[in-house]
Design an enzyme around this catalytic site. Sequence first.
Site, short mmCIF file in Angstrom:
data_model
loop_
_atom_site.label_atom_id
_atom_site.label_comp_id
_atom_site.label_asym_id
_atom_site.label_seq_id
_atom_site.Cartn_x
_atom_site.Cartn_y
_atom_site.Cartn_z
N ASN A 201 36.53 42.55 5.61
CA ASN A 201 35.63 42.55 6.77
C ASN A 201 36.26 42.00 8.05
OD1 ASN A 201 35.64 39.90 6.02
ND2 ASN A 201 33.44 39.71 5.65
N THR B 87 28.05 39.43 7.07
CA THR B 87 29.20 39.31 6.17
C THR B 87 29.52 40.64 5.49
OG1 THR B 87 28.61 37.00 5.74
CG2 THR B 87 30.08 38.07 4.16
N PHE C 229 34.03 35.85 -6.40
CA PHE C 229 34.98 36.58 -5.56
C PHE C 229 36.09 35.68 -4.98
CE2 PHE C 229 31.32 35.34 -2.92
CZ PHE C 229 31.94 34.64 -1.89
N ARG D 251 32.29 43.61 12.77
CA ARG D 251 32.30 44.13 11.39
C ARG D 251 31.58 45.47 11.29
NH1 ARG D 251 30.99 38.26 8.66
NH2 ARG D 251 33.15 37.58 8.28
N LYS E 87 41.60 38.53 10.06
CA LYS E 87 42.09 38.47 8.69
C LYS E 87 43.24 39.49 8.49
CE LYS E 87 37.65 36.87 6.79
NZ LYS E 87 36.51 37.25 5.91
N1 UDP Z 1 33.31 37.62 0.44
C1 UDP Z 1 33.58 38.57 -0.51
N2 UDP Z 1 32.58 38.96 -1.36
C2 UDP Z 1 31.32 38.43 -1.30
C3 UDP Z 1 31.05 37.46 -0.31
C4 UDP Z 1 32.07 37.08 0.54
O1 UDP Z 1 34.71 39.06 -0.60
O2 UDP Z 1 30.45 38.83 -2.08
C5 UDP Z 1 34.39 37.20 1.35
C6 UDP Z 1 34.27 37.87 2.72
O3 UDP Z 1 35.60 38.13 3.19
C7 UDP Z 1 33.60 36.78 3.55
C8 UDP Z 1 34.25 35.53 2.96
O4 UDP Z 1 34.31 35.79 1.58
O5 UDP Z 1 33.87 36.97 4.93
C9 UDP Z 1 33.53 34.24 3.21
O6 UDP Z 1 32.21 34.35 2.75
P1 UDP Z 1 31.00 33.79 3.64
O7 UDP Z 1 29.78 33.85 2.80
O8 UDP Z 1 31.37 32.48 4.22
O9 UDP Z 1 30.87 34.91 4.78
P2 UDP Z 1 31.24 34.86 6.35
O10 UDP Z 1 30.95 33.46 6.83
O11 UDP Z 1 32.70 35.23 6.47
O12 UDP Z 1 30.35 35.88 6.98
#
Ligand code: UDP
Length: 161
Positions: free
Chosen positions: A123, A102, A68, A113, A20
Site C-alpha cells: 500500500n 489501510t 501478517f 493509496r 515503502k
Molecule cells: N498490513 C498488512 N495486512 C493487514 C494489515 C496491515 O499487510 O491485514 C500492513 C500494511 O502494509 C499496513 C501495515 O501493515 O500499512 C501497518 O498496519 P496498520 O494497521 O498500522 O495500517 P496503517 O497505519 O499503515 O494504515
Amino acid sequence: GFSSISGIPGVRERTLIAVKPDGVQRHLVGQIMQRFELKGFQLVGLKMLQAPEELLSQHYQDLRRKPFYPSLLQYMTSGPIVVMVWEGHNVVRTSRIMVGDTNPAEAQAGTIRGDFSIHISRNVIHASDSVEGAKREIQLWFHGKELIDWTCCNHSSIYQV
Ligand code: UDP
Ligand code: MG
C-alpha cells in the site's frame, strides 16, 4: 522569523511519512512528496535508507502478534524506503486522510493509496496515526539534528497570522 507564526495553535505539529519499498520501486516518491508540498505542509526531514529489521520491529511494535507481521517485515526490508517528516497544522490527521484507508480496496479515489495501490500488503506509504505515535516514530527514524527548523516565505498565504 519563526516567532511570528508560533502563535498559531498546532502549526508545528509533525508526522512521519514513509514511501515503502513498493512505492520507491514504482517511482512514486516524487508524486507522493508533491501532494504534501501542494497541500501546504512543510518538509523538515528526509532520508532514503534500506531499513534495518531492528528499526522496523520497533516501528511496528504494536503489530508483532499479527499474522501478517512476518510478511510485513519481509516486504519493508525488501528494498530502500524514503522516510520524511512533514510539519503543519493538523498534519497527523490530515495526512491520514490524504493517505487513505489501510486497505487500498477501501481507500477513496483521490487518496494516495486509493490512486496508487490495489492490495493491503503493498500500500505504498506509511503515515503516523496519532500525534503521540508520530513523536515516537520521528525519534525512532531521525536524530534531532536531522530535522530542520525553517520558515516558509509564504506562510501568510497558508495560515492566518
Ligand atoms: N498490513 C498488512 N495486512 C493487514 C494489515 C496491515 O499487510 O491485514 C500492513 C500494511 O502494509 C499496513 C501495515 O501493515 O500499512 C501497518 O498496519 P496498520 O494497521 O498500522 O495500517 P496503517 O497505519 O499503515 O494504515
Ligand atoms: Mg499504522
